[in-house]
Enzyme design. Structure first.
Site, PDB file in Angstrom:
ATOM      1  N   SER A  97       0.825  -1.202   0.000  1.00 44.83           N
ATOM      2  CA  SER A  97       0.000   0.000   0.000  1.00 44.83           C
ATOM      3  C   SER A  97       0.868   1.264   0.000  1.00 44.83           C
ATOM      4  CB  SER A  97      -0.961  -0.041   1.198  1.00 44.83           C
ATOM      5  OG  SER A  97      -1.985   0.891   1.059  1.00 44.83           O
ATOM      6  N   ASP A 229      -9.657  -5.407  -4.560  1.00 51.07           N
ATOM      7  CA  ASP A 229      -9.092  -4.398  -3.659  1.00 51.07           C
ATOM      8  C   ASP A 229     -10.008  -3.182  -3.653  1.00 51.07           C
ATOM      9  OD1 ASP A 229      -7.553  -2.376  -2.406  1.00 51.07           O
ATOM     10  OD2 ASP A 229      -5.688  -3.332  -3.044  1.00 51.07           O
ATOM     11  N   HIS A 258      -7.502  -5.808  -0.210  1.00 52.37           N
ATOM     12  CA  HIS A 258      -6.327  -4.966  -0.010  1.00 52.37           C
ATOM     13  C   HIS A 258      -5.374  -5.584   1.007  1.00 52.37           C
ATOM     14  CE1 HIS A 258      -4.051  -1.262  -0.258  1.00 52.37           C
ATOM     15  NE2 HIS A 258      -4.098  -1.113   1.054  1.00 52.37           N
TER      16      HIS A 258
END
Length: 278
Positions: A97, A229, A258
């Protein structure tokens, strides 16, 4: 506890496990978490003979809760401080991320130039640009990130419960089985950091255009992204970012969220190991 000192004096906490002679892997965590988010991967790669290193981003976890420097540039320089402090070379950098953005900036600006980096992995990562703009119509509208900031400022504790129990791990999908331990660990990590740092990190991860960083990455780069995601949509990130890196490979996972490094570690870890050994 172990700390490296950033250029502006900020103390950056890190973990360093395993034989110093082994090839190092350095992990870069997502927002608003800490190096603890990588514990499953660190134990897995430690068992497989690697040296594993992870640090808490400034303002997050156990690093100094400084007022300033919550930008992708500072994050990369802080990562460099850890790498230099430990004299890490031939490193595989793995970022999730926001941590993927940190990896891209570090490799492009520091790691390649110093000859310290061997490979990179971007998992569910924010590059090239999360924000919707005229030139990036697949991005996320600014109003969404404004909503993040408003919710964090109003009631950070409840906001973090909602994120972890909802879209982050896909627990809001029909038939999903919520893990209370996973949610509480996410919440624990988030609440251990600075509200100001996490508030300002939203701008860093959403508005930093890293297209040029990706274009500068000449090392072998693996891009992993879940096709479900809900936080960093794959069409605006994974599928797009792999088009910019010079030596990139994309692997996608149908139905994965995610937070797939946690809830699907049994799948992700062997894929990472195969890339490291390739």
């Amino acid at each position: 506890m172990s700390y490296a000192t950033a250029r502006d004096g900020t103390a950056i906490y890190y973990k360093d496990w395993g034989p110093k002679s082994a090839q190092p892997i350095m992990f870069h965590h997502g927002w608003p978490l800490s190096s603890d988010d990588w514990d499953t991967q660190m134990l897995f790669f430690l068992k497989n003979g690697y040296r594993v290193v992870a640090h808490d981003r400034r303002g997050h976890g156990r690093s100094d809760q400084v007022s300033d420097g919550h930008t992708m540039d500072h994050y990369a320089i802080d990562a460099l401080a850890v790498a230099e402090h430990l004299d890490l070379r031939d490193v595989v950098h793995i970022g999730h991320s926001t941590g993927g953005g940190e990896v891209a900036r570090y490799v492009a600006k520091h790691g390649q130039r110093q000859g310290r980096v061997a490979k990179a992995v971007l998992i569910s990562s924010v590059p090239p640009l999360m924000l919707r703009t005229a030139s990036n119509p697949a991005g996320t509208p600014l109003a969404v990130f404004d909503g993040f900031r408003a919710a964090l400022a109003a009631n950070r504790a409840q906001f973090y419960v909602d994120v972890a129990s909802g879209p982050f791990y896909g627990f809001n999908r029909p038939g999903a089985q919520l893990s209370r331990g996973v949610v509480e660990n996410w919440w624990r990590q988030g609440m251990s950091g600075s509200a100001k740092a996490q508030y300002e990190c939203i701008k860093a991860f959403s508005e930093t255009d890293q297209t040029e960083d990706l274009k500068s990455m000449a090392i072998p780069t693996l891009v992993l992204h879940g096709e479900d995601d809900q936080v960093v949509p794959i069409d605006a990130a994974g599928r797009l970012s792999v088009q910019y890196v010079r030596n990139g490979t994309l692997k996608t996972y149908p139905g994965f969220s995610h937070g797939m490094t946690t809830v699907h570690a049994d799948v992700i870890n062997p894929d990472l190991l195969a890339f490291l050994r390739s």
